[in-house]
Design an enzyme around this catalytic site. Structure first.
Site, PDB file in Angstrom:
ATOM      1  N   LYS A  13       1.041   2.144   2.051  1.00  0.00           N
ATOM      2  CA  LYS A  13       1.122   1.135   3.120  1.00  0.00           C
ATOM      3  C   LYS A  13       2.573   0.892   3.547  1.00  0.00           C
ATOM      4  O   LYS A  13       2.894   0.918   4.722  1.00  0.00           O
ATOM      5  CB  LYS A  13       0.473  -0.187   2.664  1.00  0.00           C
ATOM      6  N   ARG A  88      -5.690 -10.049   0.892  1.00  0.00           N
ATOM      7  CA  ARG A  88      -6.127  -9.322  -0.292  1.00  0.00           C
ATOM      8  C   ARG A  88      -7.399  -9.925  -0.885  1.00  0.00           C
ATOM      9  O   ARG A  88      -7.888  -9.421  -1.896  1.00  0.00           O
ATOM     10  CB  ARG A  88      -5.029  -9.368  -1.355  1.00  0.00           C
ATOM     11  N   ARG A 127       6.846   6.179  -8.256  1.00  0.00           N
ATOM     12  CA  ARG A 127       7.472   5.419  -7.164  1.00  0.00           C
ATOM     13  C   ARG A 127       8.807   4.821  -7.617  1.00  0.00           C
ATOM     14  O   ARG A 127       8.941   4.324  -8.729  1.00  0.00           O
ATOM     15  CB  ARG A 127       6.549   4.285  -6.703  1.00  0.00           C
ATOM     16  N   ARG A 160       9.693  -0.231 -10.147  1.00  0.00           N
ATOM     17  CA  ARG A 160       9.116  -1.576 -10.225  1.00  0.00           C
ATOM     18  C   ARG A 160       8.413  -1.724 -11.564  1.00  0.00           C
ATOM     19  O   ARG A 160       7.731  -0.804 -12.015  1.00  0.00           O
ATOM     20  CB  ARG A 160       8.098  -1.771  -9.093  1.00  0.00           C
ATOM     21  N   ARG A 171      -3.785  -3.180 -11.536  1.00  0.00           N
ATOM     22  CA  ARG A 171      -3.735  -3.585 -10.120  1.00  0.00           C
ATOM     23  C   ARG A 171      -4.818  -2.870  -9.318  1.00  0.00           C
ATOM     24  O   ARG A 171      -5.361  -3.433  -8.374  1.00  0.00           O
ATOM     25  CB  ARG A 171      -2.340  -3.309  -9.544  1.00  0.00           C
TER      26      ARG A 171
HETATM   27  P1  ADP Z   1       1.926   0.789  -1.052  1.00  0.00           P
HETATM   28  O1  ADP Z   1       2.853   0.061  -0.104  1.00  0.00           O
HETATM   29  O2  ADP Z   1       0.560   1.013  -0.468  1.00  0.00           O
HETATM   30  O3  ADP Z   1       1.853   0.166  -2.412  1.00  0.00           O
HETATM   31  P2  ADP Z   1       3.966   2.900  -0.958  1.00  0.00           P
HETATM   32  O4  ADP Z   1       4.158   3.104   0.510  1.00  0.00           O
HETATM   33  O5  ADP Z   1       5.035   2.183  -1.681  1.00  0.00           O
HETATM   34  O6  ADP Z   1       2.510   2.254  -1.267  1.00  0.00           O
HETATM   35  O7  ADP Z   1       3.740   4.356  -1.594  1.00  0.00           O
HETATM   36  C1  ADP Z   1       3.518   4.515  -2.999  1.00  0.00           C
HETATM   37  C2  ADP Z   1       4.267   5.742  -3.513  1.00  0.00           C
HETATM   38  O8  ADP Z   1       3.643   6.927  -2.984  1.00  0.00           O
HETATM   39  C3  ADP Z   1       5.725   5.818  -3.068  1.00  0.00           C
HETATM   40  O9  ADP Z   1       6.473   6.382  -4.113  1.00  0.00           O
HETATM   41  C4  ADP Z   1       5.704   6.744  -1.829  1.00  0.00           C
HETATM   42  O10 ADP Z   1       6.937   7.447  -1.674  1.00  0.00           O
HETATM   43  C5  ADP Z   1       4.560   7.692  -2.184  1.00  0.00           C
HETATM   44  N1  ADP Z   1       3.777   8.116  -1.019  1.00  0.00           N
HETATM   45  C6  ADP Z   1       3.403   7.354   0.061  1.00  0.00           C
HETATM   46  N2  ADP Z   1       2.648   8.076   0.915  1.00  0.00           N
HETATM   47  C7  ADP Z   1       2.522   9.322   0.355  1.00  0.00           C
HETATM   48  C8  ADP Z   1       1.848  10.538   0.752  1.00  0.00           C
HETATM   49  N3  ADP Z   1       1.141  10.606   1.896  1.00  0.00           N
HETATM   50  N4  ADP Z   1       1.935  11.596  -0.067  1.00  0.00           N
HETATM   51  C9  ADP Z   1       2.654  11.532  -1.231  1.00  0.00           C
HETATM   52  N5  ADP Z   1       3.305  10.429  -1.666  1.00  0.00           N
HETATM   53  C10 ADP Z   1       3.242   9.334  -0.879  1.00  0.00           C
HETATM   54  P1  AMP Z   2       2.587  -5.274  -3.340  1.00  0.00           P
HETATM   55  O1  AMP Z   2       4.065  -5.204  -3.105  1.00  0.00           O
HETATM   56  O2  AMP Z   2       1.798  -5.400  -2.067  1.00  0.00           O
HETATM   57  O3  AMP Z   2       2.106  -4.131  -4.208  1.00  0.00           O
HETATM   58  O4  AMP Z   2       2.311  -6.625  -4.149  1.00  0.00           O
HETATM   59  C1  AMP Z   2       2.876  -6.840  -5.425  1.00  0.00           C
HETATM   60  C2  AMP Z   2       2.239  -8.047  -6.087  1.00  0.00           C
HETATM   61  O5  AMP Z   2       2.484  -9.230  -5.301  1.00  0.00           O
HETATM   62  C3  AMP Z   2       0.727  -8.018  -6.269  1.00  0.00           C
HETATM   63  O6  AMP Z   2       0.330  -7.290  -7.422  1.00  0.00           O
HETATM   64  C4  AMP Z   2       0.414  -9.521  -6.383  1.00  0.00           C
HETATM   65  O7  AMP Z   2       0.772 -10.022  -7.646  1.00  0.00           O
HETATM   66  C5  AMP Z   2       1.373 -10.122  -5.362  1.00  0.00           C
HETATM   67  N1  AMP Z   2       0.777 -10.188  -4.016  1.00  0.00           N
HETATM   68  C6  AMP Z   2       1.227  -9.551  -2.890  1.00  0.00           C
HETATM   69  N2  AMP Z   2       0.454  -9.838  -1.832  1.00  0.00           N
HETATM   70  C7  AMP Z   2      -0.508 -10.688  -2.279  1.00  0.00           C
HETATM   71  C8  AMP Z   2      -1.625 -11.322  -1.670  1.00  0.00           C
HETATM   72  N3  AMP Z   2      -1.910 -11.157  -0.357  1.00  0.00           N
HETATM   73  N4  AMP Z   2      -2.406 -12.127  -2.442  1.00  0.00           N
HETATM   74  C9  AMP Z   2      -2.133 -12.304  -3.744  1.00  0.00           C
HETATM   75  N5  AMP Z   2      -1.122 -11.723  -4.390  1.00  0.00           N
HETATM   76  C10 AMP Z   2      -0.301 -10.915  -3.674  1.00  0.00           C
END
Ligand code: ADP
Ligand code: AMP
Length: 215
Positions: A13, A88, A127, A160, A171
């Site tokens: 995302k 969420r 990541r 992270r 998660r």
């Molecule tokens: P989210 O915001 O949904 O938690 P991220 O955008 O941070 O996910 O992506 C999670 C991990 O996967 C990151 O390390 C990113 O670089 C990698 N990633 C994202 N999209 C792809 C893809 N299409 N193919 C391979 N790796 C990806």
């Molecule tokens: P994210 O960066 O989206 O992966 O979110 C990291 C963490 O933040 C999650 O695991 C939750 O603990 C908290 N969080 C983020 N967005 C929300 C949401 N909309 N509702 C509840 N918790 C959230």
């Protein structure tokens, strides 16, 4: 353009948000980023949220909804917004719906990025994020040019805490229980588009932009 990015943790995302905010000139509102910034600055909100993030649990709805509805009233959201990681839960989705109704606004599309669990875990453990600007990398799929140095701002790139395997798996379970009902919720409102998130980053972007052509 008023958009939601839906999908399990590590679906991509945040990665896709970067292209979308440039294309549509809308702000990215990432609740996860807001919580992490507050935790870093040790604000009262950060103190309340920290334990939930560390354990991979959701922060209680009432804390999240207020933050987002305040943020959506800022000037830069006049032409739209991209919600990343919100809503969420169904309670959050209903609160958002109510807010938009009161402000005579509609959502244009909800992009559901679909990725299988085993792929999500591999993405989580690899990541890396910039401590300074939040840019996202992956040790295998999108490594920074220089080890541990952010390509965007030169900041330090770290893992992270909640991307360690056990918390990442937790998660995903929380997503399945609390967030996945939103797929049905937005499908019923005819807003959902599902995107195959297991393709290359560029192909995912292309599919999203194509889906938004008619939005
Ligand atoms: P989210 O915001 O949904 O938690 P991220 O955008 O941070 O996910 O992506 C999670 C991990 O996967 C990151 O390390 C990113 O670089 C990698 N990633 C994202 N999209 C792809 C893809 N299409 N193919 C391979 N790796 C990806
Ligand atoms: P994210 O960066 O989206 O992966 O979110 C990291 C963490 O933040 C999650 O695991 C939750 O603990 C908290 N969080 C983020 N967005 C929300 C949401 N909309 N509702 C509840 N918790 C959230």
């Amino acid at each position: 353009m008023r958009l939601i990015l839906l999908g399990p943790p590590n679906a991509g995302k945040g990665t896709q948000a970067q292209s979308l905010i440039n294309t549509y000139q809308i702000p990215q509102i990432s609740t996860g980023d807001i919580f992490r910034a507050n935790i870093k600055q040790e604000t009262p909100l950060g103190k309340k949220a920290k334990n939930y993030l560390d354990q991979g649990l959701l922060v209680p709805d009432e804390l999240v909804v207020d933050i987002v509805t305040d943020r959506l009233q800022k000037d830069d959201c006049q032409n739209g917004f991209l919600l990343d990681g919100f809503p969420r839960t169904v309670v959050q989705a209903e609160a958002l719906e109510q807010f938009l109704k009161e402000h005579q606004q509609n959502l244009d599309q909800v992009l559901n990025i679909q990725v299988r669990t085993e792929v999500l875990v591999e993405r989580a453990v690899g990541r890396r994020v910039c401590q300074q600007c939040g840019a996202t990398f992956h040790i295998k799929f999108k490594p920074p040019t220089k080890d541990n140095v952010c390509d965007v701002c030169g900041g330090q790139v770290i893992q992270r805490k909640d991307d360690q395997r056990e918390t990442a798996e937790k998660r995903i379970k929380v997503y399945e229980q609390e967030t996945s009902p939103l797929i049905d919720y937005y499908e019923k409102r005819d807003l959902l588009v599902t995107i195959d998130g297991e393709q290359s980053i560029d192909k995912v972007t292309a599919d999203i932009l194509n889906a938004l052509k008619d939005a």
